[in-house]
Design an enzyme around this catalytic site. Sequence first.
Site, PDB file in Angstrom:
ATOM      1  N   ARG A 188       4.185 -12.349   0.399  1.00  0.00           N
ATOM      2  CA  ARG A 188       2.983 -11.806  -0.251  1.00  0.00           C
ATOM      3  C   ARG A 188       2.422 -12.776  -1.286  1.00  0.00           C
ATOM      4  O   ARG A 188       1.209 -12.884  -1.439  1.00  0.00           O
ATOM      5  CB  ARG A 188       3.285 -10.423  -0.844  1.00  0.00           C
TER       6      ARG A 188
ATOM      7  N   TYR B  82      -4.169  -8.633   5.585  1.00  0.00           N
ATOM      8  CA  TYR B  82      -2.832  -8.769   6.201  1.00  0.00           C
ATOM      9  C   TYR B  82      -1.716  -8.861   5.176  1.00  0.00           C
ATOM     10  O   TYR B  82      -1.957  -8.924   4.000  1.00  0.00           O
ATOM     11  CB  TYR B  82      -2.788  -9.840   7.272  1.00  0.00           C
ATOM     12  N   GLU B  83      -0.507  -8.731   5.690  1.00  0.00           N
ATOM     13  CA  GLU B  83       0.697  -8.667   4.843  1.00  0.00           C
ATOM     14  C   GLU B  83       0.625  -7.455   3.909  1.00  0.00           C
ATOM     15  O   GLU B  83       1.100  -7.494   2.777  1.00  0.00           O
ATOM     16  CB  GLU B  83       0.840  -9.986   4.056  1.00  0.00           C
ATOM     17  N   GLY B  84       0.076  -6.347   4.434  1.00  0.00           N
ATOM     18  CA  GLY B  84      -0.137  -5.145   3.634  1.00  0.00           C
ATOM     19  C   GLY B  84      -1.506  -5.181   2.991  1.00  0.00           C
ATOM     20  O   GLY B  84      -1.749  -6.035   2.143  1.00  0.00           O
TER      21      GLY B  84
ATOM     22  N   GLN C 222      -0.884  -2.643  -1.410  1.00  0.00           N
ATOM     23  CA  GLN C 222      -0.307  -3.357  -2.559  1.00  0.00           C
ATOM     24  C   GLN C 222      -0.399  -2.498  -3.813  1.00  0.00           C
ATOM     25  O   GLN C 222       0.543  -2.408  -4.599  1.00  0.00           O
ATOM     26  CB  GLN C 222      -1.037  -4.689  -2.808  1.00  0.00           C
TER      27      GLN C 222
END
Lengths: 593, 593
Positions: free
Chosen positions: B294, B434-436, B441
């Site tokens: 992240r 992306y990546e959450g 977050q």
Amino acid sequence: MPIYTAPTEDQLFVLDEVLRIGASEVPGYGDLDRDTLDAILGEAAKLAENVLAPLNPVGDEQGCTLENGVVRTPKGFKAAFDQVREGGWTALDCDPEYGGQGLPYVVATAVGEMFSSANMAFNMYQGLTHGAYNAIHAHGSDDQKAMYLPKMVSCEWGGTMNLTEPHCGTDLGLIRTKAVPAEDGSYKITGQKIWISAGEHDMVDNIIHLVLAKLPDAPDGVKGISLFIVPKFMVNEDGSLGDRNALSCGGLEKKMGIHGNATCVMNYDGATGFLVGEPHKGMRAMFTMMNEARLGVGLQGYAQGAVAYQNALAFAKDRVQGRAVTGAENPEGAADPIIVHPDVRRNLMDQKAFVEGARAFTLWGASLIDQAHRAQDTKAEGLISLLTPVIKGFLTDKGFETTVLAQQTLGGSGFTREWGLEQFVRDARITMIYEGTNGVQALDLVGRKLAQDGGKHVMGFFEMVKGYASENKGKDEAFDRDFLEPLKAASKDLQAAGMFFMQNGMKNPNEALAGSYDFMHLFGHVCLGLMWARMGLTAQEKLASGEGDAAFYRTKLATGRYYMARQLPMTATHLARIQSGAETVMALEAEAF
Amino acid sequence: MPIYTAPTEDQLFVLDEVLRIGASEVPGYGDLDRDTLDAILGEAAKLAENVLAPLNPVGDEQGCTLENGVVRTPKGFKAAFDQVREGGWTALDCDPEYGGQGLPYVVATAVGEMFSSANMAFNMYQGLTHGAYNAIHAHGSDDQKAMYLPKMVSCEWGGTMNLTEPHCGTDLGLIRTKAVPAEDGSYKITGQKIWISAGEHDMVDNIIHLVLAKLPDAPDGVKGISLFIVPKFMVNEDGSLGDRNALSCGGLEKKMGIHGNATCVMNYDGATGFLVGEPHKGMRAMFTMMNEARLGVGLQGYAQGAVAYQNALAFAKDRVQGRAVTGAENPEGAADPIIVHPDVRRNLMDQKAFVEGARAFTLWGASLIDQAHRAQDTKAEGLISLLTPVIKGFLTDKGFETTVLAQQTLGGSGFTREWGLEQFVRDARITMIYEGTNGVQALDLVGRKLAQDGGKHVMGFFEMVKGYASENKGKDEAFDRDFLEPLKAASKDLQAAGMFFMQNGMKNPNEALAGSYDFMHLFGHVCLGLMWARMGLTAQEKLASGEGDAAFYRTKLATGRYYMARQLPMTATHLARIQSGAETVMALEAEAF
């Protein structure tokens, strides 16, 4: 493929219930009762939803192509353009003398939102033609009007605005395109213009270019610019088309969005042109209808936000992922629709509250233009002149931001072409740039409009807000608390910002200009706050009277409360930025960056 | 074509002068004196500037193509990938046992910024491989590590992360991909995965897919997910490649940006896979290195902002348009460069102050990860765990916003492909997703990290800020006024927001979650404020001592003052939004939208 449903009910609410245009004294408004409006908007909605919207991704995917000087629009555009033309939509607010329907501008604005949401790139072909129509209508000779306007009203012919050159856009005083007088009273135009929207295409029989150029004896700078009609095909006395003029499309710009609209490099090689209005007065002529043109771009900005929001909402109701933190809301399903999650709602409410506020603001602005033009109301003229940069700058910034928020609602799907959200983002982006970048709008607002006529118009605005608040105070405690108090606080911030400029901008204009962008946004929030207060009050009155669709009014009130609670506090930050002055902004020498 | 100059000097300032990593006790940091850092960063800069950056528009224009199951990367990508590989850049912070260089993560992060700014789509091929390397390194068996890691460290083989399926992304508990045990201890993997970055391409000999799937006896939800290694080509005992596995790329996603990276639909049709770690513990294994992953995306976000800013700045110095309101600054020329205009500067300063603050924040975050991993510092581990969603969410939102600001600096040119700014906007956009997604977050931050270990980490953060302010107070009046006071005010807003959540979130979690996104941004501003205070103090001390380049330090101080005066006031609005609570956010029933 993205969906689109025209916001007919919401527009009727604003036009008929909030602005009450049918009850207004403005000439032409009296005919606009709810049924009439409903009929017009309903027909426009059908066209927008069924014909224009399905072509939007097609236009984006295919774009325009240039081959041997001929620009081809995307498949289906021409047939759709014929339908728009045949329905009389291009003539809506045009002068009946030239075949127009003579309807008020506010109606054309409501229709314009639908067409822009449905297919912005497509609707620009008509929009540019309308802009050129306006300039010729205001400044052309009777002969010019008779020759060009009827076919531009019907959009059998297109129109363009040729301002930018490779080395200048904002600073038009630098243009190099030349106009040399010919013996027959016409001019030979030579030069290159860039970023000419709809500069060349295959949907019309002729294109009437309006071109800024300099006469041989022109003074330097913007005071030496003249405006010319330069038709693609010469027009004979009888209105038939003659020879091809010496102009051509030299290339199409590859760009981020609005692929369906041809953005042309236009080369004028001694093309025959005709002076519009007086020599050297071209800037004034080109910008006569600037308020309309800029309002139209503000409209495009929020219109992209509006269609993006619809798609985000549909996704949020449909997509199941995770569970509501307060307990499953769809216990039979594998997960809850994502609209249950507070942060997804925060995002959707930001979108919804902006779009509906912007719609009201824009329609109100359009009604001010009607008051100014149709009722010669100079107060309305001054007010809309003040508000125009706010409508353009704030609504396009926030409209773009709304498309980005909507795209975010879809997560990864928002990044793919398939769902269409990313197109709305790319298309909306241009609205912050063209028709004067938003930085230029802020400069116009703070550097020019604030002080115009001794600051009369901005004082008038403050008085209006104050008057509205005191008139409606005490009717309902909750309304006072949720709507009027936040509006007053925001308006106070705006006044404090104006005061800061007055006190510091005289000594050093940078003190005002360094805060101009924040001022434009601060002003925008106050305007949307005012619109939400007006809409909230209307909704409250309707609920009290038991008239109409109670659910609609309750939703309106809740959305307004959201705007006041969650968006208006932003005025404090804008004020703080403004009051920090120019020092930190201007501290660095250019070389130190 | 856009320009790119690696920010070597600025990175050295942060690493060597602000974070003073060479003087740190963290194992491996002692070797990183300024000359060593300079040598590493200087070599990386050359590669980024001369090889990767020129391929960025090429990758965007050509994209990837899929033919007969084979994905071709854009022209030039493979040769560039070979250069990256041969330079040892893929192995920088990898375990020496598997051929890595064993350098600290903070160094890889500095290099990562350069590569990401130069060519984000390209650098993802290596980035994904590194992510897969991390997961296998942490959870694979010794045999698995020996078999796969050396070639992944060198990027002879690629790696991927397969999480998302058509019906689920954020909520991985819903995945349907199945893993059925085979007699030889392997598994047969069947299912479809989507949005797999670098899922198939022509730059590596083999691709090691990490796939989340469910065993037949798996519990429901995220507790029933296992992690598998599924190689594209089976690997023989001796390390040579065997048969092609039963998996294929079923399609490439058409998307808004990062066209140079292949985003694949991956079909697993009874493909042979090998369990990584324990059954049903796949989520934990996949997310072991979540902080790094992240942080890496936060870095991508501001890195796009960084390169966009460089191009905006170059344009603003070069383009002449209009005159400075305080008098011509380029009287010989036809007009002044646009950098003279206060609003253009406001825009540039917003970009510059963000990018430099974000760089410091990210490098500080990376150093916390090193402290946690290399020095087993549990306090650092707790702190970076808290800050990770802020780094990811805030820096990607603001990084994207910065690309949009930079695009705006160029006016119409910013909208054209030619100048490259619009690509930075399109590429940066994915980092918010992306990546959450950034909403996820915010949820992670407020719903999980704030309360982690009894709220110890957030209390630690507040103490650190307080300690920093009191330690450095009174040294210099101007520094107190310009840096410490605004930082303290912003930190107070953050504490007030935390307090609001504590007081209201217990009764109704929506009260906290409705403010989660604003809290993430509020937190981000406080972190950047802290970094600017630290950088400002360092600059001040250097100026006082007469060491180094005075102009550099003066610029640093001026930029910091700008951030404190113009960006930190935003915390008040975020607090106001948070304190308005959940009521207006959750007021509407889903049907009422």
